[in-house]
Motif scaffolding. Structure first.
Motif, PDB file in Angstrom:
ATOM      1  N   ILE A   2       1.013  -1.076   0.021  1.00 51.47           N
ATOM      2  CA  ILE A   2      -0.048   0.098   0.175  1.00 51.47           C
ATOM      3  C   ILE A   2       0.947   1.410   0.036  1.00 51.47           C
ATOM      4  O   ILE A   2       1.960   1.208   0.756  1.00 51.47           O
ATOM      5  CB  ILE A   2      -0.874  -0.045   1.058  1.00 51.47           C
ATOM      6  N   THR A   3       0.641   2.137  -0.824  1.00 59.33           N
ATOM      7  CA  THR A   3       1.244   3.271  -0.871  1.00 59.33           C
ATOM      8  C   THR A   3       0.455   4.378  -0.391  1.00 59.33           C
ATOM      9  O   THR A   3      -0.907   4.447  -0.789  1.00 59.33           O
ATOM     10  CB  THR A   3       1.586   3.886  -2.572  1.00 59.33           C
ATOM     11  N   ARG A   4       0.869   5.248   0.603  1.00 63.99           N
ATOM     12  CA  ARG A   4       0.153   6.249   1.271  1.00 63.99           C
ATOM     13  C   ARG A   4       0.809   7.629   0.945  1.00 63.99           C
ATOM     14  O   ARG A   4       1.782   7.775   0.950  1.00 63.99           O
ATOM     15  CB  ARG A   4      -0.032   6.203   2.802  1.00 63.99           C
ATOM     16  N   VAL A   5      -0.249   8.629   0.520  1.00 67.68           N
ATOM     17  CA  VAL A   5       0.564   9.778   0.248  1.00 67.68           C
ATOM     18  C   VAL A   5      -0.496  10.960   0.674  1.00 67.68           C
ATOM     19  O   VAL A   5      -1.544  11.131   0.881  1.00 67.68           O
ATOM     20  CB  VAL A   5       0.073  10.187  -1.429  1.00 67.68           C
ATOM     21  N   SER A   6       0.383  11.651   1.549  1.00 69.50           N
ATOM     22  CA  SER A   6       0.123  12.852   2.477  1.00 69.50           C
ATOM     23  C   SER A   6       0.558  14.152   1.633  1.00 69.50           C
ATOM     24  O   SER A   6       1.699  14.294   1.513  1.00 69.50           O
ATOM     25  CB  SER A   6       0.551  12.840   3.906  1.00 69.50           C
ATOM     26  N   GLU A  81       1.740  21.389  13.237  1.00 69.90           N
ATOM     27  CA  GLU A  81       1.640  21.535  11.944  1.00 69.90           C
ATOM     28  C   GLU A  81       0.687  22.369  11.030  1.00 69.90           C
ATOM     29  O   GLU A  81       1.203  23.069  10.068  1.00 69.90           O
ATOM     30  CB  GLU A  81       1.452  19.984  11.552  1.00 69.90           C
ATOM     31  N   ASP A  82      -0.566  22.693  11.637  1.00 72.83           N
ATOM     32  CA  ASP A  82      -1.352  23.534  11.038  1.00 72.83           C
ATOM     33  C   ASP A  82      -0.822  24.872  10.983  1.00 72.83           C
ATOM     34  O   ASP A  82      -1.384  25.629  10.168  1.00 72.83           O
ATOM     35  CB  ASP A  82      -2.816  23.519  11.781  1.00 72.83           C
ATOM     36  N   GLN A  87      -3.866  24.595   4.206  1.00 70.10           N
ATOM     37  CA  GLN A  87      -5.372  23.717   4.384  1.00 70.10           C
ATOM     38  C   GLN A  87      -4.882  22.461   5.103  1.00 70.10           C
ATOM     39  O   GLN A  87      -3.906  22.040   5.011  1.00 70.10           O
ATOM     40  CB  GLN A  87      -6.066  23.515   3.103  1.00 70.10           C
ATOM     41  N   PRO A  88      -6.180  21.828   5.647  1.00 76.90           N
ATOM     42  CA  PRO A  88      -5.593  20.399   6.092  1.00 76.90           C
ATOM     43  C   PRO A  88      -5.072  19.447   5.167  1.00 76.90           C
ATOM     44  O   PRO A  88      -5.330  19.559   3.663  1.00 76.90           O
ATOM     45  CB  PRO A  88      -7.106  19.873   6.308  1.00 76.90           C
ATOM     46  N   LEU A  89      -4.232  18.585   5.592  1.00 74.74           N
ATOM     47  CA  LEU A  89      -3.576  17.812   4.645  1.00 74.74           C
ATOM     48  C   LEU A  89      -4.673  16.832   3.735  1.00 74.74           C
ATOM     49  O   LEU A  89      -5.690  16.367   4.187  1.00 74.74           O
ATOM     50  CB  LEU A  89      -2.708  16.477   5.690  1.00 74.74           C
ATOM     51  N   LYS A  90      -4.305  16.657   2.472  1.00 73.99           N
ATOM     52  CA  LYS A  90      -4.893  15.496   1.761  1.00 73.99           C
ATOM     53  C   LYS A  90      -4.313  14.193   1.787  1.00 73.99           C
ATOM     54  O   LYS A  90      -3.106  14.297   1.783  1.00 73.99           O
ATOM     55  CB  LYS A  90      -5.056  16.029   0.113  1.00 73.99           C
ATOM     56  N   LEU A  91      -5.071  13.396   2.030  1.00 77.33           N
ATOM     57  CA  LEU A  91      -4.496  11.985   2.350  1.00 77.33           C
ATOM     58  C   LEU A  91      -5.191  10.991   1.026  1.00 77.33           C
ATOM     59  O   LEU A  91      -6.429  10.860   0.910  1.00 77.33           O
ATOM     60  CB  LEU A  91      -5.160  11.504   3.564  1.00 77.33           C
ATOM     61  N   ARG A  92      -4.164  10.188   0.648  1.00 76.94           N
ATOM     62  CA  ARG A  92      -4.707   9.142  -0.682  1.00 76.94           C
ATOM     63  C   ARG A  92      -3.866   7.661  -0.405  1.00 76.94           C
ATOM     64  O   ARG A  92      -2.795   7.935   0.232  1.00 76.94           O
ATOM     65  CB  ARG A  92      -4.577   9.615  -2.036  1.00 76.94           C
ATOM     66  N   HIS A  93      -4.443   6.502  -0.530  1.00 81.39           N
ATOM     67  CA  HIS A  93      -3.979   5.275  -0.429  1.00 81.39           C
ATOM     68  C   HIS A  93      -4.017   4.754  -1.868  1.00 81.39           C
ATOM     69  O   HIS A  93      -5.276   4.934  -2.588  1.00 81.39           O
ATOM     70  CB  HIS A  93      -4.796   4.506   0.401  1.00 81.39           C
ATOM     71  N   PHE A  94      -3.072   3.985  -2.309  1.00 77.77           N
ATOM     72  CA  PHE A  94      -2.943   3.245  -3.452  1.00 77.77           C
ATOM     73  C   PHE A  94      -2.680   1.636  -3.108  1.00 77.77           C
ATOM     74  O   PHE A  94      -1.552   1.472  -2.469  1.00 77.77           O
ATOM     75  CB  PHE A  94      -2.040   3.992  -4.574  1.00 77.77           C
ATOM     76  N   ARG A  95      -3.224   0.814  -3.842  1.00 73.60           N
ATOM     77  CA  ARG A  95      -2.744  -0.689  -3.717  1.00 73.60           C
ATOM     78  C   ARG A  95      -1.995  -0.981  -4.812  1.00 73.60           C
ATOM     79  O   ARG A  95      -2.386  -0.658  -6.191  1.00 73.60           O
ATOM     80  CB  ARG A  95      -3.962  -1.412  -3.635  1.00 73.60           C
ATOM     81  N   ASP A  96      -0.742  -1.609  -4.783  1.00 73.09           N
ATOM     82  CA  ASP A  96       0.077  -1.944  -6.038  1.00 73.09           C
ATOM     83  C   ASP A  96      -0.713  -3.241  -6.562  1.00 73.09           C
ATOM     84  O   ASP A  96      -0.812  -4.557  -5.807  1.00 73.09           O
ATOM     85  CB  ASP A  96       1.386  -2.160  -5.540  1.00 73.09           C
ATOM     86  N   VAL A  97      -0.793  -3.147  -7.624  1.00 72.20           N
ATOM     87  CA  VAL A  97      -1.505  -4.334  -8.533  1.00 72.20           C
ATOM     88  C   VAL A  97      -0.648  -4.957  -9.646  1.00 72.20           C
ATOM     89  O   VAL A  97      -1.176  -5.639 -10.439  1.00 72.20           O
ATOM     90  CB  VAL A  97      -3.019  -4.034  -9.116  1.00 72.20           C
TER      91      VAL A  97
END
Length: 98
Positions: A2-6, A81-82, A87-97
């Motif tokens: 899983i790749t997590r991007v903040s 951190e704020d 603006q608040p952090l944007k968070l996304r997750h990706f699964r390696d396929v």
């Protein structure tokens, strides 16, 4: 895997300080969090106010050990951190396929 991007949108003039703070904070993560396979701090070439922390995790259990039970929705932040962010952090997750 899983790749997590903040993604942070940093206030003008605070970019370098924010990046240095993040780099210092994540420096020990590989030794601290089992299942962290790789991580990077990235600054957008076209807009240095956009900074990403990208981390790759062995599985959901490892990611939960880092980010907690609400890892899908709750970003991991550092104290004050704020003060750096527009603006608040944007968070996304990706699964390696692959």
């Amino acid at each position: 895997m899983i790749t997590r991007v903040s993604e942070a949108l940093v206030k003008a003039g605070r970019e370098q300080e924010f990046v240095e703070r993040v780099r210092d904070l994540v420096e020990t993560f590989p030794e601290t969090y089992e299942g962290l396979l790789a991580h990077q701090v990235l600054v957008d070439l076209g807009d240095p106010q956009k900074v990403q922390y990208v981390s790759r995790w062995r599985d959901e259990q490892a990611l939960e050990g880092y980010a907690g039970a609400n890892w899908r929705t709750d970003p991991v932040t550092f104290p004050d951190e704020d003060e750096y962010l527009r603006q608040p952090l944007k968070l996304r997750h990706f699964r390696d396929v692959s």
